[in-house]
Design a protein around this motif. Sequence first.
Motif, PDB file in Angstrom:
ATOM      1  N   ILE A   1       7.873  -1.176   6.455  1.00 21.69           N
ATOM      2  CA  ILE A   1       7.151   0.100   6.570  1.00 21.69           C
ATOM      3  C   ILE A   1       5.707  -0.088   6.123  1.00 21.69           C
ATOM      4  N   THR A   2       4.765   0.284   7.003  1.00 23.99           N
ATOM      5  CA  THR A   2       3.337   0.217   6.660  1.00 23.99           C
ATOM      6  C   THR A   2       2.924   1.494   5.940  1.00 23.99           C
ATOM      7  N   SER A   3       1.773   1.447   5.268  1.00 23.77           N
ATOM      8  CA  SER A   3       1.287   2.617   4.528  1.00 23.77           C
ATOM      9  C   SER A   3       0.976   3.776   5.476  1.00 23.77           C
ATOM     10  N   LYS A   4       0.428   3.481   6.658  1.00 26.36           N
ATOM     11  CA  LYS A   4       0.110   4.537   7.632  1.00 26.36           C
ATOM     12  C   LYS A   4       1.377   5.220   8.120  1.00 26.36           C
TER      13      LYS A   4
ATOM     14  N   GLY B   1       0.795  -1.229   0.000  1.00 29.45           N
ATOM     15  CA  GLY B   1       0.000   0.000   0.000  1.00 29.45           C
ATOM     16  C   GLY B   1       0.826   1.277   0.000  1.00 29.45           C
ATOM     17  N   CYS B   2       2.122   1.185   0.324  1.00 27.00           N
ATOM     18  CA  CYS B   2       2.955   2.391   0.398  1.00 27.00           C
ATOM     19  C   CYS B   2       3.112   3.067  -0.963  1.00 27.00           C
ATOM     20  N   MET B   3       3.036   2.297  -2.032  1.00 29.71           N
ATOM     21  CA  MET B   3       3.209   2.860  -3.373  1.00 29.71           C
ATOM     22  C   MET B   3       1.879   3.149  -4.063  1.00 29.71           C
ATOM     23  N   ASP B   4       0.799   3.073  -3.318  1.00 32.74           N
ATOM     24  CA  ASP B   4      -0.518   3.326  -3.893  1.00 32.74           C
ATOM     25  C   ASP B   4      -0.619   4.776  -4.380  1.00 32.74           C
ATOM     26  N   GLU B   5      -1.116   4.966  -5.594  1.00 29.09           N
ATOM     27  CA  GLU B   5      -1.202   6.306  -6.192  1.00 29.09           C
ATOM     28  C   GLU B   5      -2.088   7.236  -5.374  1.00 29.09           C
ATOM     29  N   ARG B   6      -3.194   6.700  -4.823  1.00 26.74           N
ATOM     30  CA  ARG B   6      -4.105   7.555  -4.040  1.00 26.74           C
ATOM     31  C   ARG B   6      -3.436   8.039  -2.757  1.00 26.74           C
ATOM     32  N   LEU B   7      -2.667   7.158  -2.128  1.00 25.46           N
ATOM     33  CA  LEU B   7      -1.955   7.552  -0.909  1.00 25.46           C
ATOM     34  C   LEU B   7      -0.953   8.670  -1.207  1.00 25.46           C
ATOM     35  N   LEU B   8      -0.144   8.477  -2.219  1.00 28.04           N
ATOM     36  CA  LEU B   8       0.883   9.471  -2.542  1.00 28.04           C
ATOM     37  C   LEU B   8       0.256  10.764  -3.034  1.00 28.04           C
TER      38      LEU B   8
ATOM     39  N   GLU C   1       2.719   9.179   7.335  1.00 29.40           N
ATOM     40  CA  GLU C   1       3.097  10.105   8.416  1.00 29.40           C
ATOM     41  C   GLU C   1       4.524  10.618   8.223  1.00 29.40           C
ATOM     42  N   GLU C   2       5.422   9.715   7.872  1.00 33.56           N
ATOM     43  CA  GLU C   2       6.826  10.103   7.777  1.00 33.56           C
ATOM     44  C   GLU C   2       7.094  10.959   6.544  1.00 33.56           C
TER      45      GLU C   2
END
Length: 646
Positions: free
Chosen positions: A514-517, A467-474, A521-522
């Motif tokens: 590393i989790t997406s949450k 999930g860390c590379m998810d487009e919506r997250l970034l 944050e970082e």
Amino acid sequence: MAADGVLKQIMKKARAAMMGGIPILYIKTDSDILIEKIVEDEEMPLVVLLNGDSSGMYVRRPLSERREGERLLAIKERRTPNVFPADDCLNYAKNSYPTSLTMGTMEVPKIWTYKMWNRQDDEQRRIYQELEKYVLAHEDENNENFKFLQSSVVILYSSEVYLSPMLANYTEVIDVGYPDEEEIRSIILMETGANQKLVENKSYLSALCTNFMGFSEEEIVLTLRKIQATSSLDEADTVEKMIAERKAQKMEGGILEECSKDGDIGGMEGFKSWLMSQKPALKNSNDYKREVGTPPPKGVLLCGIPGCGKSEAAKFAARQLDLPLLKMDIGSLMDKYQGVSEQRMREALKLAESMSPCVLFIDELEKGFAGSSGDNDSPAFKRMFGYMLGWMQDNKKPCFLFATANDIGALPKEFFRSGRFDALYAVYLPTEGECVKIFQSSMKRACHTIAGAKRIHDDEVSLFEPGCMDERLLGRIIQKTMSKDPEHPRIAIGSDIQKVVNVALRSLKDRGRITSKLWEEELTRAINESSLYGDGTENLDSIAVSYCRMLRKGFTPTADMVLFESSDYHPEHLDEYTRLRQKNTAMMSESEKEEWDKSMEEKSLLTGNRTFQSSYDQAVYDMLKKRINEIAPMVEQQERNQMIRR
């Protein structure tokens, strides 16, 4: 050159020079074997002095006019001792001259050979003095050896030319070319015994010829022998690797630097698509030339905002094209001594040709050639610039020039003429979508680095949860950190994104996977605490100037989606816009003021009113449009003034 090989081309030039009475030939090669072939050639001997006329006089005529029974003095005595410049004219490795030039009484013409060396000492001066004595004797009709000296020659050779000014006037310099495709094909077939599989596989044989372009005959033969001794020509990957190793040897101690191709770029989809369309023409330039009738692609110029991935694009291009990446530093070619800078430029380009197919990378082109059309530049610098332009126009080898520039206003206009580059690309600020791809690329690079250190595959690295590379997250991170103030959005370039990813990773080095949450944050913290390129007013002005210049030249954007189109920019509005801006609005009525505002909007240099789905893109567009319109009149006036001065 297809009809005659390299040796025959040299012999033709050498014999033409001798028929013209030139006493010294300077052949640009370090190959002792090639010189021996020239001296020992029986089909086209250098000396064309014939005897046999009724008076017993020696008459010089071309070989085609040789009469039956006439004896060619092509000097079987070549192997007899010659006092100039060594005891044995075939002892090419010997590099000392006798104490003086003593020709004695000559009975036949002579061929003397000598390998020159780069040295500034008494020995070199003595060599020049001996050669000058020979030239004087060669031109002296009263000299007892005159008729023989007129058909004699001194062959000097080395890859660089070392001559005194006096000797230069009496010397024919002959550049040694490389075998063309047909010659290379013949050499390969001869060395492989006309291997039937190779003959039938025409595309592979053609690719092999392309890979060997820029090699001398000796280098081709030695490389083929090594391949056949340790492997097989059927193993294409091994063959290509061994040829690449030979090319790397040619680079050692050279004036070009071979760079790593470990680069990647986020976005630039339009450029990537164009780049891949060039691969067949570069990898198989000989087939392409036969089928299409055009030479291989010349190169590309990427201009734009600093830190947006232009240098990384060069590494990416070399990796995608599967070609070596050679870097040329224009500054390192400069020298205080007359003629050295131009010679280094020629050597660098010749070396690039010998490494073809390859990518020749010149970073920040404007720093190397800024203002080279001006009156204050040195003659040497102008000659370097002229030679570079000529090479760019005339080069037919698969040597792909990849140049970058930050400030295209500092580049001479000659670079933009058709025929120099195949494409001119503009690298604009990354949109939100491109920022997301740059984040993903930076994260993948971190995984690749770990994989390389641990000697495992990239997929085996468990640094991030999926999930860390998810487009919506970034995308959400970009919007909440960089466009929270729509009036003053923060502008990030590619190097900013790489920096914040590195900062975030360092702070999480002891946190396991590393989790997406945690990553959100970082990254948010790293962006908020970091300075970005667009934070400074001076940098914003620089961005606006870059946009003005690239839009007015109509460069092709590297990305599919951009904030501004070239059709939005209207430098022709400058005079009317300047006139409107000079009007005194204080005395206008309300209706006149409204009409003035409308005219100012219509006659702005950057027009249009585009809308974007991304709040970040919309905020950057609105802010930059205002800044560009403020600065564009000054940029356009400066362009006009420069044009007038030229």
